[in-house]
Design a protein around this motif. Structure first.
Motif, mmCIF file in Angstrom:
data_model
loop_
_atom_site.group_PDB
_atom_site.id
_atom_site.type_symbol
_atom_site.label_atom_id
_atom_site.label_comp_id
_atom_site.label_asym_id
_atom_site.label_seq_id
_atom_site.Cartn_x
_atom_site.Cartn_y
_atom_site.Cartn_z
ATOM 1 N N GLY A 128 -1.030 42.373 25.485
ATOM 2 C CA GLY A 128 -1.957 42.924 24.085
ATOM 3 C C GLY A 128 -0.958 43.323 23.401
ATOM 4 O O GLY A 128 -1.093 43.095 21.480
ATOM 5 N N ILE A 129 0.413 44.182 23.142
ATOM 6 C CA ILE A 129 1.183 44.394 22.350
ATOM 7 C C ILE A 129 2.102 42.917 21.912
ATOM 8 O O ILE A 129 2.409 43.234 20.512
ATOM 9 C CB ILE A 129 2.433 45.691 22.540
ATOM 10 N N LEU A 130 2.338 42.498 22.787
ATOM 11 C CA LEU A 130 3.710 41.288 22.057
ATOM 12 C C LEU A 130 2.696 40.264 21.786
ATOM 13 O O LEU A 130 3.084 39.717 20.979
ATOM 14 C CB LEU A 130 3.818 40.851 24.195
ATOM 15 N N LYS A 131 0.987 40.592 21.458
ATOM 16 C CA LYS A 131 0.401 39.555 20.779
ATOM 17 C C LYS A 131 0.667 39.279 19.135
ATOM 18 O O LYS A 131 1.110 38.816 18.336
ATOM 19 C CB LYS A 131 -0.966 39.672 20.696
ATOM 20 N N GLY A 132 1.177 40.866 18.995
ATOM 21 C CA GLY A 132 1.319 41.014 17.035
ATOM 22 C C GLY A 132 3.365 40.684 17.000
ATOM 23 O O GLY A 132 3.422 41.551 16.509
ATOM 24 N N LEU B 98 7.896 27.523 35.028
ATOM 25 C CA LEU B 98 8.719 27.418 34.482
ATOM 26 C C LEU B 98 7.479 27.639 33.186
ATOM 27 O O LEU B 98 8.155 27.614 31.561
ATOM 28 C CB LEU B 98 8.175 25.714 34.469
ATOM 29 N N LYS B 99 6.270 27.173 33.099
ATOM 30 C CA LYS B 99 5.469 27.699 31.622
ATOM 31 C C LYS B 99 6.361 28.948 31.416
ATOM 32 O O LYS B 99 6.492 29.053 30.048
ATOM 33 C CB LYS B 99 4.405 27.472 31.413
ATOM 34 N N ALA B 100 6.052 30.276 32.546
ATOM 35 C CA ALA B 100 6.753 31.692 32.065
ATOM 36 C C ALA B 100 8.067 31.525 30.904
ATOM 37 O O ALA B 100 8.349 32.216 30.497
ATOM 38 C CB ALA B 100 6.660 32.440 33.503
ATOM 39 N N VAL B 101 9.349 30.871 32.046
ATOM 40 C CA VAL B 101 10.294 30.510 31.314
ATOM 41 C C VAL B 101 10.830 30.426 29.767
ATOM 42 O O VAL B 101 10.957 30.859 29.297
ATOM 43 C CB VAL B 101 11.438 30.067 32.543
ATOM 44 N N LYS B 102 10.076 29.035 29.793
ATOM 45 C CA LYS B 102 10.166 28.206 28.474
ATOM 46 C C LYS B 102 11.219 28.134 27.625
ATOM 47 O O LYS B 102 11.681 28.750 27.085
ATOM 48 C CB LYS B 102 8.443 28.644 27.816
ATOM 49 N N SER B 103 12.738 27.939 28.259
ATOM 50 C CA SER B 103 13.413 28.683 27.976
ATOM 51 C C SER B 103 14.212 26.847 27.564
ATOM 52 O O SER B 103 14.559 26.087 27.977
ATOM 53 C CB SER B 103 14.781 29.855 27.917
ATOM 54 N N ARG C 148 9.365 38.985 25.999
ATOM 55 C CA ARG C 148 8.270 38.303 26.295
ATOM 56 C C ARG C 148 8.632 37.012 27.911
ATOM 57 O O ARG C 148 7.876 36.938 28.477
ATOM 58 C CB ARG C 148 7.989 37.171 25.380
ATOM 59 N N ARG C 149 9.844 36.855 27.624
ATOM 60 C CA ARG C 149 10.120 36.082 29.261
ATOM 61 C C ARG C 149 9.724 37.001 29.793
ATOM 62 O O ARG C 149 9.105 36.638 30.909
ATOM 63 C CB ARG C 149 10.743 35.810 28.999
ATOM 64 N N LEU C 150 10.336 37.519 29.982
ATOM 65 C CA LEU C 150 9.862 39.017 31.316
ATOM 66 C C LEU C 150 8.971 39.523 31.861
ATOM 67 O O LEU C 150 8.332 39.472 32.649
ATOM 68 C CB LEU C 150 11.089 40.568 30.969
ATOM 69 N N VAL C 151 8.038 39.919 30.576
ATOM 70 C CA VAL C 151 7.046 39.692 30.857
ATOM 71 C C VAL C 151 5.613 38.750 31.753
ATOM 72 O O VAL C 151 5.174 39.069 32.571
ATOM 73 C CB VAL C 151 5.961 40.570 29.830
ATOM 74 N N ASN C 152 6.073 37.755 30.513
ATOM 75 C CA ASN C 152 5.303 36.273 31.366
ATOM 76 C C ASN C 152 5.673 35.939 33.207
ATOM 77 O O ASN C 152 4.627 36.031 33.186
ATOM 78 C CB ASN C 152 6.312 35.379 30.593
#
Length: 375
Positions: free
Chosen positions: A131-135, A302-307, A51-55
């Protein structure tokens, strides 16, 4: 066969929500991995990492190209305006399972997001990886299984000649000529699983370029000043600056980091002392540096990483800054990201901020020789 008493216990657990939690936490020690052909590309990782990679990739373009080699998976790209650059490397050992035997790397491109539908009767929705990651839930794993296309059937010279003659006859008679069928596109099978839960998608890969975006390696030796800080603390400071200005001025000093922002609305100033602020982990001072950077770009990253990993901010005066942090750790191997951001020129910043004020005076430390310089 399950006894009636056992069934009643399970139903009672379901009512309490305990059975679902147990199923999600069920270990997969006895799971037998499916054998893969030597020409396959397969990698499975924790869904928060993907998810972080895609974000992060979505900050730059609506497509994501992964370069897979025996060492692991790399994503790297630059935004169309050439203001920022992102680089992520996921070691093979940071994946739950990784299989790639070719000596040469391969590249695969995916659609991150695409808007479909319009109007009241066709509501807009996002399709693609987003879209896939939403589920996908945080406790699940996500796997990619990519197999090369089989070679197209070969035509004999006699058959090709016959087809050419037939096409010529149809053109002479002005009859419609059948178009050649489009070549089949390569696909990737995406599998989302956890314990007994499993679902799969098959998506088409995009055409990709084999060229790789270079890193600004010539600048790295100049980035001698840096500081390590928690992501939450830096995000908080940038949020405060964004209420006043679009550009953040950052200065490294021997005993901490100074932030400043100014516009027609007002002025924001903040000094983080390395001895007093626990969120400022260390400071590396080498003559000092002062850089001006776009607040919005930093906030989006920072919002995309969020770790929970600390972040290292390296920079030099009038040079790009480099932000480095971890994304996920598996069996001692950490997937990490680098984010490069071009500086704002002093003249441009002055148009937005006006003249630079004097930094607030800091009390002299009792023992200057003990000022933290970091490593």
């Amino acid at each position: 066969m399950i006894s009636l008493e056992k069934m009643e216990q399970m139903l009672d657990q379901v009512r309490k929500g305990e059975f679902i939690q147990q199923q999600q936490q069920q270990p997969e020690e006895n799971k037998v991995e499916e054998p893969l052909p030597s020409n396959a590309t397969y990698f499975r990782m924790a869904s928060p990492l993907f998810r972080r990679l895609v974000n992060i990739a979505g900050l730059f373009t609506e497509e994501m190209t992964l370069r897979v080699s025996r060492d692991g998976i790399r994503w790297r790209t630059m935004d169309p305006s050439h203001i920022s650059l992102g680089d992520i490397f996921i070691p093979a050992q940071a994946c739950e399972r990784f299989f790639y035997e070719s000596e040469k790397p391969s590249t695969y491109s995916f659609q991150i997001k695409e808007k479909t539908g319009q109007g009241y009767h066709q509501p807009t929705k996002t399709v693609g990886l987003t879209g896939i990651l939403k589920g996908v839930k945080a406790h699940q794993s996500i796997a990619f299984d990519i197999r090369p296309l089989p070679p197209p059937p070969k035509k004999t010279a006699k058959k090709e000649a016959a087809e050419a003659i037939e096409k010529a006859k149809k053109k002479a008679k002005k009859e419609p000529v059948e178009e050649e069928p489009k070549p089949e596109t390569e696909t990737a099978r995406i599998i989302i699983e956890n314990g007994g839960e499993r679902k799969a998608y098959t998506i088409h890969l995009l055409e990709t370029s084999t060229s790789e975006t270079p890193l600004p390696t010539s600048v790295i030796p100049e980035l001698k000043n840096s500081y390590a800080i928690t992501q939450a603390r830096l995000a908080s400071v940038l949020q405060d600056i964004s209420a006043i200005a679009e550009v953040a001025t950052v200065e490294v000093r021997e005993n901490g980091v100074y932030f400043h922002g100014k516009s027609d609305i007002g002025v924001y100033e903040k000094f983080l002392d390395v001895k007093e602020d626990l969120n400022l982990r260390e400071v590396h001072y080498d003559g000092g540096a002062r850089g001006l950077y776009n607040v919005e770009y930093l906030q989006k990253f920072l919002k995309a990483v969020k770790s929970e990993y600390p972040l290292t901010f390296s920079f030099a005066t009038k040079r790009p800054c480099r932000l480095q942090t971890g994304l996920w750790t598996h069996e001692g191997q950490t997937a990490a990201v680098e984010y490069w951001l071009a500086p704002r020129l002093e003249g441009e910043a002055n148009k937005d901020e006006g003249p630079r004020p004097e930094p607030p005076a800091q009390p002299a430390p009792v023992e200057p020789t003990q000022a933290a310089t970091g490593t």
